[in-house]
Motif scaffolding. Structure first.
Motif: not given
Length: 164
Positions: A26-28, A101, A103
């Motif tokens: 998981s990346r943001e 933003t 994700r």
């Protein structure tokens, strides 16, 4: 002393880094850009007299689309699944602020997708208001934060809350 190994070049030629063996995590990432408006462009925006319509709504949609098309624009960027994106385009005293933003769950990060989102959105503000003024400036494109991945988390120094 030997030269450092370049990740995106091999034998002097550009290459896409192989991320096949990397685990999807998981990346943001969040980014921002500013669109500085001369008085006549600001007046057209605030007064609702812009003949092309509402630049802020168009820019928001363009930023969302830009986040998903990053690999088509940034030559060595991996195409990744954008699993979430939020683009905010607001008129403030200093001009139009664009924040995004983005994700994903992927083997590589989404910094470029967030940066592309704000840049494409800012370009659309310019395009929508250029009839009012050609002196509009796009500035301050930068990464605000990122999380996930081998390089760890990053928060721009002025985004870190003061302690104490």
């Amino acid at each position: 002393m030997s030269a450092p190994e370049l990740t995106h070049f091999r034998d002097g030629l550009p290459r896409m880094v192989d991320v096949t063996g990397k685990v999807a995590t998981s990346r943001e990432a969040s980014a921002e850009a500013w669109v500085r408006l001369p008085p006549e462009a600001r007046a057209a925006l605030e007064g609702g007299t812009n003949p092309k319509g509402d630049p802020l709504i168009v820019a928001r949609l363009a930023g969302l689309a830009g986040s998903k098309r990053t690999a088509d624009l940034v030559t060595l960027c991996h195409p990744i699944p954008v699993t979430g994106a939020d683009v905010q385009v607001t008129l403030e005293e200093a001009g139009v602020r664009v924040r995004a933003t983005v994700r994903t769950t992927a083997p590589t990060g989404v910094e470029m997708e967030a940066l592309t989102a704000v840049t494409v959105a800012a370009l659309n503000v310019y395009d929508m208001l250029k009839a009012a003024s050609k002196a509009i400036e796009i500035t301050g494109v930068r990464l605000l934060s990122k999380s996930g991945g081998k390089s760890g988390d990053f928060v721009a120094p002025d985004q870190v809350p003061a302690s104490g």
